[in-house]
Write an enzyme that holds these catalytic residues in place. Structure first.
Site, PDB file in Angstrom:
ATOM      1  N   ARG A   1      -8.149  14.933   2.045  1.00 43.77           N
ATOM      2  CA  ARG A   1      -6.925  15.412   2.715  1.00 43.77           C
ATOM      3  C   ARG A   1      -5.756  15.463   1.745  1.00 43.77           C
ATOM      4  O   ARG A   1      -4.945  16.390   1.780  1.00 43.77           O
ATOM      5  CB  ARG A   1      -6.590  14.536   3.920  1.00 43.77           C
ATOM      6  CG  ARG A   1      -7.482  14.764   5.118  1.00 43.77           C
ATOM      7  CD  ARG A   1      -6.924  14.106   6.375  1.00 43.77           C
ATOM      8  NE  ARG A   1      -6.869  12.656   6.279  1.00 43.77           N
ATOM      9  CZ  ARG A   1      -7.896  11.835   6.461  1.00 43.77           C
ATOM     10  NH1 ARG A   1      -9.083  12.348   6.723  1.00 43.77           N
ATOM     11  NH2 ARG A   1      -7.748  10.532   6.381  1.00 43.77           N
TER      12      ARG A   1
ATOM     13  N   GLN B   1     -12.629   2.199  10.871  1.00 50.55           N
ATOM     14  CA  GLN B   1     -12.703   3.419  11.650  1.00 50.55           C
ATOM     15  C   GLN B   1     -13.980   4.198  11.405  1.00 50.55           C
ATOM     16  O   GLN B   1     -14.600   4.057  10.367  1.00 50.55           O
ATOM     17  CB  GLN B   1     -11.575   4.335  11.229  1.00 50.55           C
ATOM     18  CG  GLN B   1     -10.233   3.785  11.476  1.00 50.55           C
ATOM     19  CD  GLN B   1      -9.268   4.921  11.469  1.00 50.55           C
ATOM     20  OE1 GLN B   1      -9.465   5.888  12.180  1.00 50.55           O
ATOM     21  NE2 GLN B   1      -8.262   4.824  10.649  1.00 50.55           N
TER      22      GLN B   1
ATOM     23  N   SER C   1      -4.534  -0.694  -5.932  1.00 50.32           N
ATOM     24  CA  SER C   1      -5.147  -1.546  -4.926  1.00 50.32           C
ATOM     25  C   SER C   1      -5.062  -2.996  -5.397  1.00 50.32           C
ATOM     26  O   SER C   1      -5.751  -3.379  -6.346  1.00 50.32           O
ATOM     27  CB  SER C   1      -6.609  -1.138  -4.711  1.00 50.32           C
ATOM     28  OG  SER C   1      -7.288  -2.116  -3.930  1.00 50.32           O
TER      29      SER C   1
ATOM     30  N   HIS D   1     -10.737   2.607  -1.507  1.00 52.32           N
ATOM     31  CA  HIS D   1     -10.963   2.202  -0.122  1.00 52.32           C
ATOM     32  C   HIS D   1     -11.766   0.909  -0.127  1.00 52.32           C
ATOM     33  O   HIS D   1     -12.773   0.775   0.570  1.00 52.32           O
ATOM     34  CB  HIS D   1     -11.650   3.303   0.678  1.00 52.32           C
ATOM     35  CG  HIS D   1     -10.956   3.622   1.961  1.00 52.32           C
ATOM     36  ND1 HIS D   1     -11.626   3.917   3.124  1.00 52.32           N
ATOM     37  CD2 HIS D   1      -9.643   3.679   2.269  1.00 52.32           C
ATOM     38  CE1 HIS D   1     -10.750   4.164   4.085  1.00 52.32           C
ATOM     39  NE2 HIS D   1      -9.543   4.024   3.593  1.00 52.32           N
ATOM     40  N   ASN D   2     -11.281  -0.031  -0.927  1.00 47.28           N
ATOM     41  CA  ASN D   2     -12.021  -1.271  -1.162  1.00 47.28           C
ATOM     42  C   ASN D   2     -12.127  -2.150   0.072  1.00 47.28           C
ATOM     43  O   ASN D   2     -13.215  -2.565   0.458  1.00 47.28           O
ATOM     44  CB  ASN D   2     -11.343  -2.063  -2.280  1.00 47.28           C
ATOM     45  CG  ASN D   2     -11.226  -1.249  -3.555  1.00 47.28           C
ATOM     46  OD1 ASN D   2     -11.986  -0.306  -3.760  1.00 47.28           O
ATOM     47  ND2 ASN D   2     -10.255  -1.584  -4.384  1.00 47.28           N
ATOM     48  N   HIS D   3     -11.000  -2.405   0.685  1.00 45.96           N
ATOM     49  CA  HIS D   3     -11.012  -3.352   1.810  1.00 45.96           C
ATOM     50  C   HIS D   3     -11.841  -2.825   2.981  1.00 45.96           C
ATOM     51  O   HIS D   3     -12.742  -3.513   3.462  1.00 45.96           O
ATOM     52  CB  HIS D   3      -9.585  -3.682   2.242  1.00 45.96           C
ATOM     53  CG  HIS D   3      -8.787  -4.428   1.212  1.00 45.96           C
ATOM     54  ND1 HIS D   3      -8.307  -3.799   0.074  1.00 45.96           N
ATOM     55  CD2 HIS D   3      -8.399  -5.710   1.122  1.00 45.96           C
ATOM     56  CE1 HIS D   3      -7.651  -4.691  -0.662  1.00 45.96           C
ATOM     57  NE2 HIS D   3      -7.691  -5.864  -0.044  1.00 45.96           N
TER      58      HIS D   3
ATOM     59  N   GLN E   1      -8.084   8.869  11.738  1.00 47.16           N
ATOM     60  CA  GLN E   1      -8.423   9.781  10.641  1.00 47.16           C
ATOM     61  C   GLN E   1      -8.296  11.233  11.076  1.00 47.16           C
ATOM     62  O   GLN E   1      -8.099  11.541  12.236  1.00 47.16           O
ATOM     63  CB  GLN E   1      -9.870   9.518  10.217  1.00 47.16           C
ATOM     64  CG  GLN E   1     -10.119   8.121   9.712  1.00 47.16           C
ATOM     65  CD  GLN E   1      -9.546   7.916   8.335  1.00 47.16           C
ATOM     66  OE1 GLN E   1      -9.818   8.694   7.423  1.00 47.16           O
ATOM     67  NE2 GLN E   1      -8.723   6.907   8.190  1.00 47.16           N
TER      68      GLN E   1
ATOM     69  N   TYR F   1       4.308   0.423  -2.989  1.00 39.41           N
ATOM     70  CA  TYR F   1       4.093   0.065  -4.392  1.00 39.41           C
ATOM     71  C   TYR F   1       5.201  -0.847  -4.900  1.00 39.41           C
ATOM     72  O   TYR F   1       5.611  -0.767  -6.050  1.00 39.41           O
ATOM     73  CB  TYR F   1       4.021   1.323  -5.261  1.00 39.41           C
ATOM     74  CG  TYR F   1       2.777   2.131  -5.013  1.00 39.41           C
ATOM     75  CD1 TYR F   1       1.643   1.938  -5.780  1.00 39.41           C
ATOM     76  CD2 TYR F   1       2.737   3.050  -3.993  1.00 39.41           C
ATOM     77  CE1 TYR F   1       0.497   2.657  -5.536  1.00 39.41           C
ATOM     78  CE2 TYR F   1       1.590   3.773  -3.731  1.00 39.41           C
ATOM     79  CZ  TYR F   1       0.468   3.578  -4.507  1.00 39.41           C
ATOM     80  OH  TYR F   1      -0.668   4.298  -4.254  1.00 39.41           O
TER      81      TYR F   1
ATOM     82  N   HIS G   1       0.819  -1.207   0.000  1.00 39.04           N
ATOM     83  CA  HIS G   1       0.000   0.000   0.000  1.00 39.04           C
ATOM     84  C   HIS G   1       0.856   1.261   0.000  1.00 39.04           C
ATOM     85  O   HIS G   1       0.569   2.221  -0.702  1.00 39.04           O
ATOM     86  CB  HIS G   1      -0.919  -0.003   1.222  1.00 39.04           C
ATOM     87  CG  HIS G   1      -1.941   1.083   1.205  1.00 39.04           C
ATOM     88  ND1 HIS G   1      -3.124   0.986   0.504  1.00 39.04           N
ATOM     89  CD2 HIS G   1      -1.961   2.298   1.796  1.00 39.04           C
ATOM     90  CE1 HIS G   1      -3.820   2.078   0.666  1.00 39.04           C
ATOM     91  NE2 HIS G   1      -3.134   2.907   1.449  1.00 39.04           N
TER      92      HIS G   1
HETATM   93  N1  LIG Z   1      -1.369   4.037 -10.770  1.00 33.38           N
HETATM   94  C1  LIG Z   1      -0.647   5.160 -10.525  1.00 33.38           C
HETATM   95  N2  LIG Z   1      -0.331   6.016 -11.517  1.00 33.38           N
HETATM   96  C2  LIG Z   1       0.357   7.138 -11.255  1.00 33.38           C
HETATM   97  N3  LIG Z   1       0.755   7.510 -10.051  1.00 33.38           N
HETATM   98  C3  LIG Z   1       0.472   6.698  -9.029  1.00 33.38           C
HETATM   99  C4  LIG Z   1      -0.248   5.498  -9.198  1.00 33.38           C
HETATM  100  N4  LIG Z   1      -0.406   4.887  -8.014  1.00 33.38           N
HETATM  101  C5  LIG Z   1       0.183   5.697  -7.123  1.00 33.38           C
HETATM  102  N5  LIG Z   1       0.724   6.787  -7.743  1.00 33.38           N
HETATM  103  C6  LIG Z   1       1.394   7.892  -7.097  1.00 33.38           C
HETATM  104  O1  LIG Z   1       2.207   7.389  -6.067  1.00 33.38           O
HETATM  105  C7  LIG Z   1       2.166   8.292  -4.955  1.00 33.38           C
HETATM  106  C8  LIG Z   1       1.770   7.503  -3.732  1.00 33.38           C
HETATM  107  O2  LIG Z   1       0.457   7.060  -3.930  1.00 33.38           O
HETATM  108  P1  LIG Z   1      -0.495   6.972  -2.649  1.00 33.38           P
HETATM  109  O3  LIG Z   1       0.175   6.159  -1.608  1.00 33.38           O
HETATM  110  O4  LIG Z   1      -1.851   6.538  -3.105  1.00 33.38           O
HETATM  111  O5  LIG Z   1      -0.559   8.522  -2.211  1.00 33.38           O
HETATM  112  P2  LIG Z   1      -0.966   8.897  -0.722  1.00 33.38           P
HETATM  113  O6  LIG Z   1       0.079   8.272   0.130  1.00 33.38           O
HETATM  114  O7  LIG Z   1      -0.943  10.417  -0.728  1.00 33.38           O
HETATM  115  O8  LIG Z   1      -2.343   8.311  -0.514  1.00 33.38           O
HETATM  116  C9  LIG Z   1       1.129   9.372  -5.263  1.00 33.38           C
HETATM  117  O9  LIG Z   1       1.816  10.524  -5.742  1.00 33.38           O
HETATM  118  C10 LIG Z   1       0.347   8.783  -6.401  1.00 33.38           C
HETATM  119  O10 LIG Z   1      -0.120   9.799  -7.256  1.00 33.38           O
END
Ligand SMILES: Nc1ncnc2c1ncn2[C@@H]1O[C@H](COP(=O)(O)OP(=O)(O)O)[C@@H](O)[C@H]1O
Ligand SMILES: [Mg+2]
Lengths: 80, 755, 234, 80
Positions: B118, B242, B537, B97-99, B316, B54, B51
């Site tokens: 946020r 939550q 996700s 927010h699937n899970h 949150q 990546y 999460h």
């Molecule tokens: N499928 C995707 N395509 C482009 N950018 C992505 C993708 N998935 C995540 N990102 C980028 O990776 C970064 C981290 O993503 P995320 O963890 O969802 O952000 P945050 O931690 O703010 O919720 C963000 O800048 C997001 O835009």
């Protein structure tokens, strides 16, 4: 304490819950009403004055006399 | 470095709880030069979770084009940012927010909205719109109806309460989502260039502030929770759910926006997944500095919380700020005015370290490099499953179960083609006084104050063929989104995407992920639209069964002239009805592979996905925009799900006017006697159904010819029926009943009692 | 003379900006009023806007009514000053006892954001005097708790004293259950206090001030108030 | 019956009401939590089986086990 809608005010949520329960196979459910249950911790050692206070809080804030009734039950908890 | 109080090595059970593999643990210990203690291990586990890190998709995501003349901020910040001109920036992002929504629909969906809001105001942008992408199982199932109703309630509750309009979305029902509903939320915000805030820490000695909700034992391991399969295990992880507080977030939003532009505000970041650990680590890493947190300074909601719980809590409605040393009191006062308490919980340090102390003694000290970038990237094997026979199947072979009229009405009455009003009437789609076109059309349109242009927004997911041909089906999603924008008169300027997939350790799912991202990357390049943000996700899987790959795209577009905007509904009796962009002979296409008709008539997925010609798509979108700009059209509607027949009916129903078209009936020789169904319901791409005053016919024909885009006048608006000459005809009334009841009839038959 | 519209801001209020925008469209002045202040900053009209003050927790308006600003609003109203409560503002006025009755959860149990038609029942009020009689207004609603309730006696009195300001109706001004979006008693959408200087309504006139956004008929309420004040001696 | 948020679950409403009561001059209020009070009439003459039924209804519909706990108290009412 318990805050409930006055009898005269209709309670759609209660009706929907009733229907839902009937649908779930509980024909014996006659009527449902949904209210609020508010639990409140008070730092007071005198039950009397605590009751008066709660009374007052209900009238002022917790219950809207136009549509709601309330009843409060107090319990003395050692060193709360 | 000095090890903080060493612990015994973690058991494999502990590692599993953190979703860390043995080898990842060893790698962490090696990089650290010692065994991490429990707190450090927890922090590593959270940040190394799929999460946050990546780690599985990262390599693939690099393929997505994120450059472009308008791009101010691509992937890497809380949200992407594009330039609208005149120093106004648009900031947007989609997240899943699937899970949580699968476990507690109302709160799961609500906190999903809270989280994406946020991300946007963390950049100093005022959120001006929300959109939602929803996937559920069969609505005939009471359990699904209940879950669906609750999710809609949760999204509505949070957005309505905070006062940001939910102006659009996408909803699709299919048995395949029975155990894994998908809830994606997109937020769009606006910010003046000089007010844009970055989530970066800098300037050793500067202070770290935590503002908003008290920290409780909420969603500990939420990040890892979102990175494992949803199964019986989920039972035990329930505390990860939550209760949201949109009221608190509204106060946070206003307070933060009052402070943007303050020279002493150095960095602003939301606390999302992995709470303080991830938000602080990200800020420090981005700024190339370190951070030190005195954990006892974090105000708690519950007694006796350990540093571990505080650092990993996902409570949150919290934000962290870095402010210039000396200005702390000013910030605290500003927040207090909004009833928010704000504590100084740490400071920026020179070394690129994340140090946690409790009452002066160090309880954790980790290099940021290790936390943010130290995880081993994962490259699971990708293998294409054997699908060729399915793809080769002829979707026209089977005998049709219904007459064309019957099929037409059934499609209109299906929750996937029918009216969505039941959903969006529960969303405040007007607050803010900028919604020019709300939900219900091809794209939502917002005005931009003090300007003559406008903003257009849409969410679209891959064509149903995505399970067989993820690459093309994902490209189709982008093409369709572009058409949706074009229909209201807008040109695309940026993409955000949410990739909802199953377990990537299954070769066929990794293949789907590769193909989908490849398809998006190619299409985005070809159409010249940058991908500026998104979210992945994975593990949307139940009892070993994964969801269909579901890449969801959010697009932002600009209408050069708001007064030229178009709707999808027919406007006037007597107007001509024409089909734009239909390749080849005209509309007589037989592309039923993966069509909605195929789904409801045969319950199968087979046959080739519709052809996609991106250069043609680009041309016809240009042509439509030009036609709109010249004021030639009365309405424009993207011809997609349900094909020509459903599109025609929608334009008729939205306008409250009948229509009659007579497409050239020249079935391709080789096609089966079922070609009629192909003509009505085939989901051939690249088409627009438009209407125009007869007087504009010549001009329109000439214009589309210029763009070398097919334009065929097929009939006219009017009458009490909707007719495709020589093929099928249904009554407008009949159609209206079928279409408007598609969702509401089922839902209102069983109102959901809770809350 | 320019009219000063004070626009209250409670924590959780959100239509304050929309109300300010509507006021600016009339060419008059919008002045933000902070819930914690007691000062109305010399405003002629006070607007309690829509939103979810204090999250609507407990009951919509239940907590907001205790804000220091509300004492000033009460004073203002007592002196005959104009007060307009929109949506959440209406709920606050009822909780504060400045208007009778209460607003309960919609009978559908769902939030509703949709256009409605409103029949002007009384042109007594400065807010409605300028509305062309017999012509329903197209104004949207956006609420989850808008079902108006009042005890039978109170309801009878409201009707008897012509203090029912607006009722939900259809396009032709017909009152019907189908036209009632939330189950309000007698389709009541808005009511007046005894002097008619305080109006509370659930629909959002500030969202209906521009044809671009679907309707400009909400503007009539604001203009009506402005004309009323202009006509006052001195 | 009474349906309340689990102890571990955050209760924003309770927090806001607590602040409100403090602002109204009740510093002695320690904590407030707001739940549901559901009154339900059952046509059952056997208390035992009635209890079992209510138990079941709570689990199936009235209480959201993910975030809520419930407790039910039954009372026998002559010729209900
Ligand atoms: N499928 C995707 N395509 C482009 N950018 C992505 C993708 N998935 C995540 N990102 C980028 O990776 C970064 C981290 O993503 P995320 O963890 O969802 O952000 P945050 O931690 O703010 O919720 C963000 O800048 C997001 O835009
Ligand atoms: Mg973020």
């Amino acid at each position: 304490m318990v805050v409930t809608l006055k009898e005269v005010v209709n309670d759609p949520q209660g009706l929907v819950v009733t229907d839902a329960l009937h649908a779930l196979g509980y024909p014996q459910v006659q009527g449902v009403r949904v209210g609020k249950f508010i639990s409140l911790e008070l730092a007071e050692d005198d039950l009397e004055s605590a009751e008066a206070r709660v009374e007052e809080m209900c009238r002022r804030l917790l219950c809207n006399g136009v549509i709601e009734d309330y009843r409060a039950k107090l319990r003395l908890v050692p060193d709360a | 470095m000095r090890p903080a109080a060493a612990d015994s090595p973690p058991t494999s059970a502990e590692l599993r709880e953190l979703a860390l593999s043995e080898s990842e643990y060893r790698s962490a210990a090696d990089q650290l030069g010692r065994a991490p203690n429990r707190l450090e291990l927890g922090m590593i586990g959270a940040l190394w979770s799929e999460h946050c890190s990546y780690k599985t998709s990262r390599a693939l995501l690099r393929r997505l084009p994120s450059e472009g003349g308008r791009v101010v901020q691509g992937p890497g910040e809380n949200a992407g940012v594009v330039d609208l001109g005149g120093d106004l920036l648009c900031c947007f992002k989609i997240e899943s927010h699937n899970h949580p929504s699968a476990i507690e629909p109302v709160q799961g969906a609500a906190t999903g909205v809270g989280g994406i809001l946020r991300d946007v105001f963390a950049m100093g942008a005022r959120p001006v719109a929300l959109l939602d992408g929803l996937r559920f199982g069969d609505l005939a199932d009471p359990g699904q109806r209940h879950r669906f109703a609750r999710v809609v309630e949760g999204i509505g509750w949070y957005g309505n309460c905070i006062g940001v309009p939910t102006v659009g979305g996408e909803t699709y029902f299919d048995e395949a989502y029975q155990h894994n509903c998908l809830v994606n939320a997109m937020c769009v915000g606006l910010v003046q260039r000089d007010q844009l805030v970055k989530a970066r820490a800098s300037g050793p000695g500067n202070s770290l502030l935590l503002v908003g909700a008290d920290t409780g034992r909420d969603g500990i391991h939420g990040a890892t929770f979102a990175s494992v399969q949803l199964d019986q295990e989920a039972e035990g992880r329930r505390p990860a759910v939550q209760v949201g507080n949109p009221f608190l977030e509204k106060c946070l939003l206003e307070a933060c926006l009052e402070l943007t532009g303050d020279p002493d505000l150095i960095g602003l970041q939301d606390c999302g997944a992995a709470g303080l650990t991830s938000s602080c680590a990200e800020m420090a890493q981005r700024g190339g500095v370190g951070l030190e947190i005195a954990v006892e300074k974090v105000s708690r909601r519950e007694r006796g919380m350990t540093p571990y719980e505080v650092m990993l809590s996902e409570s949150q409605e919290r934000m962290v700020l870095v402010v210039r040393r000396g200005s702390e009191e000013r910030f605290r006062t500003a927040f207090r005015r909004w009833g928010l308490h704000c504590e100084v919980v740490g400071r920026v340090i020179e070394q690129p370290l994340f140090r946690i102390t409790e009452n002066g003694s160090e309880v954790a000290a980790l290099p940021l490099q290790l936390l943010i970038a130290g995880f081993p990237e994962r490259h699971p094997v990708a293998r294409a499953p054997q699908l060729s026979s399915l793809v080769a199947a002829d979707p026209l072979a089977a005998t049709p179960p219904w007459s064309p009229e019957d099929a037409w009405l059934r499609l209109l009455a299906s929750p996937n083609c029918g009216d969505r009003q039941w959903i969006w009437r529960q969303y405040d789609h007007q607050v803010g006084d900028d919604t020019v076109l709300g939900p219900g059309g091809d794209a939502a349109v917002l005005r931009l104050r003090g300007r003559s242009d406008g903003l257009a927004l849409t969410i679209d997911s891959a064509h149903r063929s995505v399970g067989l041909e993820p690459r093309r089906a994902t490209a189709i999603a982008l093409a369709e989104a572009v058409r949706n924008l074009a229909c209201v008169g807008a040109a695309p300027i940026g993409i955000t995407n949410c990739l909802n997939f199953g377990d990537p350790d299954r070769p066929e799912i990794m293949w789907q992920l590769e193909e989908a991202i490849g398809g998006l990357a190619d299409a985005a390049r070809e159409l010249g639209i940058p991908v500026v943000s998104g979210n992945v996700s994975l593990y949307n899987q139940f009892a070993g069964r994964g969801i269909p790959p579901t890449p969801t795209l959010g697009l932002v577009g600009l209408l050069p002239d708001l007064s030229r905007r178009l709707g999808a509904g027919f406007l006037a009796e007597g107007d001509l009805v024409a089909l734009v962009g239909a390749p080849g002979a005209g509309p007589a296409q037989v592309e039923l592979g993966g069509s909605e008709y195929q789904r409801i008539a045969y319950g199968v997925l087979e046959g080739p996905a519709p052809e996609l010609d991106l250069s043609r798509e680009a041309r016809s979108a240009q042509a439509i925009l030009a036609a709109i700009d010249h004021g030639l059209l009365s309405s424009a509607h993207d011809c997609a799900l349900g094909g020509l027949a459903v599109t025609l009916a929608e334009s008729a129903l939205l306008g409250g006017l009948g229509a009659r078209i007579s497409p050239p009936l020249d079935p391709p020789q080789e096609s089966s006697p079922n070609w009629r169904f192909g003509l009505l319901f085939g989901e051939t791409q690249g088409r627009y159904l438009v209407s125009l005053p007869t007087g504009r016919l010549a001009a329109a024909a000439a214009l589309f010819a210029q763009f070398n885009t097919e334009f065929a006048a097929l009939g006219s608006v009017g009458g009490a029926t909707i007719a495709v000459e020589g093929v099928a005809e249904i009554g407008l009334e009949q159609a209206a009943i079928a279409w408007s009841g598609a969702i509401s009839a089922q839902m209102d038959s069983s109102p959901s009692p809770q809350r | 003379m320019t009219v000063r519209f004070g626009i209250a801001v409670f924590p959780g209020t959100w239509s304050d900006r929309d109300c300010a925008h509507a006021v600016e469209l009339t060419g008059e002045v919008a002045v933000p009023l902070w819930h914690a202040d007691r000062d109305l900053k010399g405003c002629d009209v006070v607007i309690l806007p829509g939103g979810f003050a204090y999250g609507d927790y407990l009951r919509a308006g239940a907590i907001a009514r205790f804000a220091p600003l509300m004492e000033a609003v009460r004073e203002h109203a007592r002196g005959g000053g104009l007060v307009l409560g929109i949506c959440n503002g209406f709920q606050i006025l009822c909780e504060a006892g400045l208007l009778p009755g209460a607003l309960l959860r919609n009978s559908s149990l769902q939030f509703r954001c949709q256009p409605t038609w409103l029949r002007v029942e009384s042109t007594q009020s400065p807010f409605l005097a300028a509305c062309p009689p017999g012509q329903p207004l197209r104004v949207p609603i956006s609420h989850g708790e808008g079902r108006f309730y009042a005890a039978p006696e109170a309801l009878a009195q409201l009707n008897a004293e012509g203090r029912v300001a607006l009722r939900y109706c259809d396009q032709n001004g017909e009152i019907s259950d189908r036209a009632n979006p939330n189950g309000s008693l007698q389709n009541i959408a808005g009511i007046l206090n005894q002097q008619g200087n305080v109006l509370g309504l659930m629909p959002h006139p500030e969202r209906a001030c521009e044809a671009l956004l679907g309707s400009d008929q909400g503007l009539q309420l604001f203009n009506s108030a402005i004309q009323h004040l202009a006509a006052l001696p001195g």
